[in-house]
Design a protein around this motif. Structure first.
Motif, PDB file in Angstrom:
ATOM      1  N   THR A  34     -10.016   9.689  -2.918  1.00  0.00           N
ATOM      2  CA  THR A  34     -10.678   8.956  -1.825  1.00  0.00           C
ATOM      3  C   THR A  34      -9.830   7.751  -1.415  1.00  0.00           C
ATOM      4  OG1 THR A  34     -12.876   9.634  -2.558  1.00  0.00           O
ATOM      5  CG2 THR A  34     -12.764   7.689  -1.147  1.00  0.00           C
ATOM      6  N   GLU A  35      -9.358   7.005  -2.412  1.00  0.00           N
ATOM      7  CA  GLU A  35      -8.520   5.833  -2.137  1.00  0.00           C
ATOM      8  C   GLU A  35      -7.215   6.242  -1.448  1.00  0.00           C
ATOM      9  OE1 GLU A  35     -10.145   3.166  -5.920  1.00  0.00           O
ATOM     10  OE2 GLU A  35      -8.088   3.904  -5.924  1.00  0.00           O
ATOM     11  N   MET A  36      -6.656   7.385  -1.894  1.00  0.00           N
ATOM     12  CA  MET A  36      -5.432   7.899  -1.257  1.00  0.00           C
ATOM     13  C   MET A  36      -5.668   8.176   0.224  1.00  0.00           C
ATOM     14  SD  MET A  36      -2.531   8.680  -3.034  1.00  0.00           S
ATOM     15  CE  MET A  36      -1.980  10.264  -2.446  1.00  0.00           C
ATOM     16  N   GLU A  37      -6.837   8.760   0.532  1.00  0.00           N
ATOM     17  CA  GLU A  37      -7.163   9.074   1.913  1.00  0.00           C
ATOM     18  C   GLU A  37      -7.302   7.798   2.739  1.00  0.00           C
ATOM     19  OE1 GLU A  37      -7.361  11.236   5.094  1.00  0.00           O
ATOM     20  OE2 GLU A  37      -6.987  12.087   3.091  1.00  0.00           O
ATOM     21  N   TRP A  38      -7.946   6.774   2.166  1.00  0.00           N
ATOM     22  CA  TRP A  38      -8.066   5.479   2.852  1.00  0.00           C
ATOM     23  C   TRP A  38      -6.692   4.891   3.134  1.00  0.00           C
ATOM     24  CZ3 TRP A  38     -12.162   2.711  -0.733  1.00  0.00           C
ATOM     25  CH2 TRP A  38     -13.425   3.252  -0.489  1.00  0.00           C
ATOM     26  N   ILE A  39      -5.831   4.941   2.125  1.00  0.00           N
ATOM     27  CA  ILE A  39      -4.490   4.352   2.274  1.00  0.00           C
ATOM     28  C   ILE A  39      -3.707   5.088   3.362  1.00  0.00           C
ATOM     29  CG2 ILE A  39      -2.276   3.900   1.126  1.00  0.00           C
ATOM     30  CD1 ILE A  39      -3.937   3.637  -1.533  1.00  0.00           C
ATOM     31  N   ARG A  40      -3.796   6.412   3.336  1.00  0.00           N
ATOM     32  CA  ARG A  40      -3.096   7.199   4.366  1.00  0.00           C
ATOM     33  C   ARG A  40      -3.573   6.824   5.768  1.00  0.00           C
ATOM     34  NH1 ARG A  40      -3.799  11.926   0.921  1.00  0.00           N
ATOM     35  NH2 ARG A  40      -1.836  12.402  -0.116  1.00  0.00           N
ATOM     36  N   GLU A  41      -4.877   6.670   5.923  1.00  0.00           N
ATOM     37  CA  GLU A  41      -5.448   6.302   7.220  1.00  0.00           C
ATOM     38  C   GLU A  41      -4.947   4.930   7.652  1.00  0.00           C
ATOM     39  OE1 GLU A  41      -9.692   6.411   6.891  1.00  0.00           O
ATOM     40  OE2 GLU A  41      -9.736   8.562   6.446  1.00  0.00           O
ATOM     41  N   VAL A  42      -4.918   3.999   6.723  1.00  0.00           N
ATOM     42  CA  VAL A  42      -4.591   2.608   7.050  1.00  0.00           C
ATOM     43  C   VAL A  42      -3.116   2.427   7.360  1.00  0.00           C
ATOM     44  CG1 VAL A  42      -4.396   0.297   6.017  1.00  0.00           C
ATOM     45  CG2 VAL A  42      -6.555   1.514   5.947  1.00  0.00           C
ATOM     46  N   ILE A  43      -2.266   3.062   6.559  1.00  0.00           N
ATOM     47  CA  ILE A  43      -0.826   2.867   6.813  1.00  0.00           C
ATOM     48  C   ILE A  43      -0.269   3.955   7.716  1.00  0.00           C
ATOM     49  CG2 ILE A  43      -0.462   1.609   4.662  1.00  0.00           C
ATOM     50  CD1 ILE A  43       0.744   4.080   3.425  1.00  0.00           C
ATOM     51  N   ASN A  48     -11.442  12.148  -8.236  1.00  0.00           N
ATOM     52  CA  ASN A  48     -12.112  12.051  -6.928  1.00  0.00           C
ATOM     53  C   ASN A  48     -11.991  10.645  -6.342  1.00  0.00           C
ATOM     54  OD1 ASN A  48     -12.841  14.720  -7.021  1.00  0.00           O
ATOM     55  ND2 ASN A  48     -14.932  14.356  -7.720  1.00  0.00           N
ATOM     56  N   LYS A  49     -12.164   9.648  -7.207  1.00  0.00           N
ATOM     57  CA  LYS A  49     -12.066   8.254  -6.758  1.00  0.00           C
ATOM     58  C   LYS A  49     -10.659   7.965  -6.239  1.00  0.00           C
ATOM     59  CE  LYS A  49     -12.804   3.501  -8.418  1.00  0.00           C
ATOM     60  NZ  LYS A  49     -11.442   2.945  -8.367  1.00  0.00           N
ATOM     61  N   LEU A  50      -9.661   8.382  -7.006  1.00  0.00           N
ATOM     62  CA  LEU A  50      -8.273   8.153  -6.603  1.00  0.00           C
ATOM     63  C   LEU A  50      -7.934   8.893  -5.312  1.00  0.00           C
ATOM     64  CD1 LEU A  50      -6.506   8.312 -10.089  1.00  0.00           C
ATOM     65  CD2 LEU A  50      -6.619   6.303  -8.612  1.00  0.00           C
ATOM     66  N   TRP A 104       0.800  -1.218   0.000  1.00  0.00           N
ATOM     67  CA  TRP A 104       0.000   0.000   0.000  1.00  0.00           C
ATOM     68  C   TRP A 104       0.836   1.273   0.000  1.00  0.00           C
ATOM     69  CZ3 TRP A 104      -4.350  -0.221  -2.158  1.00  0.00           C
ATOM     70  CH2 TRP A 104      -5.056  -1.421  -2.143  1.00  0.00           C
ATOM     71  N   PHE A 105       2.080   1.236   0.455  1.00  0.00           N
ATOM     72  CA  PHE A 105       2.982   2.370   0.242  1.00  0.00           C
ATOM     73  C   PHE A 105       3.200   2.574  -1.263  1.00  0.00           C
ATOM     74  CE2 PHE A 105       4.626   2.263   4.706  1.00  0.00           C
ATOM     75  CZ  PHE A 105       4.466   3.611   4.970  1.00  0.00           C
ATOM     76  N   HIS A 106       3.409   1.465  -1.956  1.00  0.00           N
ATOM     77  CA  HIS A 106       3.616   1.517  -3.413  1.00  0.00           C
ATOM     78  C   HIS A 106       2.348   2.013  -4.107  1.00  0.00           C
ATOM     79  CE1 HIS A 106       4.892   0.442  -7.437  1.00  0.00           C
ATOM     80  NE2 HIS A 106       3.813  -0.298  -7.569  1.00  0.00           N
ATOM     81  N   GLU A 107       1.188   1.509  -3.703  1.00  0.00           N
ATOM     82  CA  GLU A 107      -0.081   1.904  -4.320  1.00  0.00           C
ATOM     83  C   GLU A 107      -0.381   3.383  -4.074  1.00  0.00           C
ATOM     84  OE1 GLU A 107      -2.132   0.280  -6.317  1.00  0.00           O
ATOM     85  OE2 GLU A 107      -0.918  -1.546  -6.303  1.00  0.00           O
ATOM     86  N   LYS A 108       0.020   3.886  -2.907  1.00  0.00           N
ATOM     87  CA  LYS A 108      -0.178   5.305  -2.602  1.00  0.00           C
ATOM     88  C   LYS A 108       0.629   6.171  -3.579  1.00  0.00           C
ATOM     89  CE  LYS A 108       2.057   7.471   0.586  1.00  0.00           C
ATOM     90  NZ  LYS A 108       2.644   8.016   1.832  1.00  0.00           N
TER      91      LYS A 108
END
Length: 230
Positions: A216-225, A212-214, A186-190
């Motif tokens: 949103t996903e970036m925000e999820w990834i930041r929260e998770v990692i 917008n979709k990307l 997920w670091f790579h995906e971010k």
């Protein structure tokens, strides 16, 4: 020798083992399983003639022709109803796995367990499973030869299931465990999404919905990692 990812796929097969391996290539997985479980049987399905012949050769070389049938066909058309109790599909994209399951729905009656290893688009696979009442019972994420693979294990549940968008995106079990490989992915995906967003913002006509979709996903990834340095 079996790859690490296929060894892990094999670990999730439950006794009694009567399974179909779709897109079996050399039939390494069916041979590996049948050599370790004396009562296991398998169907190795392959759509292309070259891999089909190699699969037949592998089965003959291991003396397993009485327990492994190699069949030519597209997706689940190689199996009959209630012929197997488990199905493995490994090494394909998530969209292709979804298509195979969707087109072969009529063959899934009596199949209690699906063990799926999408190379990409695992979210699409999880969405199909949820929509068709297959409950995810285990997941794995492994690093092998520089590539990261996810394995999704599901069982037919026969009642409505509801996973959150984040569960579908990250994987419910992977999200709980947060292994080192999970963080690496997920670091790579971010970084990948950040680059994509920057490229899209240079376009004359902004693809607003995609951005917008990307984001949103970036925000999820930041929260998770949590952007911690692992």
């Amino acid at each position: 020798m079996l790859s690490k990812r296929l060894e892990q796929v094999a670990e999730y097969l439950k006794e009694p083992i009567h399974f179909a391996d779709i897109g079996s290539d050399h039939a390494y997985l069916p041979c590996y399983v049948c050599l370790r479980h004396e009562h296991a049987t398998a169907i190795a399905g392959e759509v292309n003639q070259g891999p089909l012949e190699r699969a037949k050769q592998t089965v003959r070389e291991h003396g397993l022709s009485d327990r492994i049938q190699v069949r030519k066909g597209n997706g689940l058309e190689v199996i009959k109803k209630e012929e197997v109790n488990q199905i493995t599909i490994a090494g394909m994209g998530g969209k292709l796995i979804r298509t195979i399951l969707e087109e072969g729905k009529s063959k899934l009656h009596g199949v209690s367990r699906l063990i799926l290893q999408p190379n990409i688009d695992a979210q699409i696979v999880r969405e199909w499973l949820m929509d068709h009442q297959y409950k995810i019972v285990a997941e794995d994420i492994i690093l092998e030869d520089g590539y990261i693979y996810e394995i999704i294990v599901s069982e037919y549940w026969n009642e409505p299931l509801d996973l959150s968008e984040k569960d579908l995106f990250f994987g419910p079990y992977l999200l709980k465990e947060k292994s080192q490989v999970f963080y690496k992915k997920w670091f790579h995906e971010k970084e990948k999404r950040l680059k994509l967003i920057n490229q899209m913002k240079q376009a004359k006509h902004l693809p607003v919905e995609k951005i917008n979709k990307l984001e949103t996903e970036m925000e999820w990834i930041r929260e998770v990692i949590a952007d911690d340095d692992r």
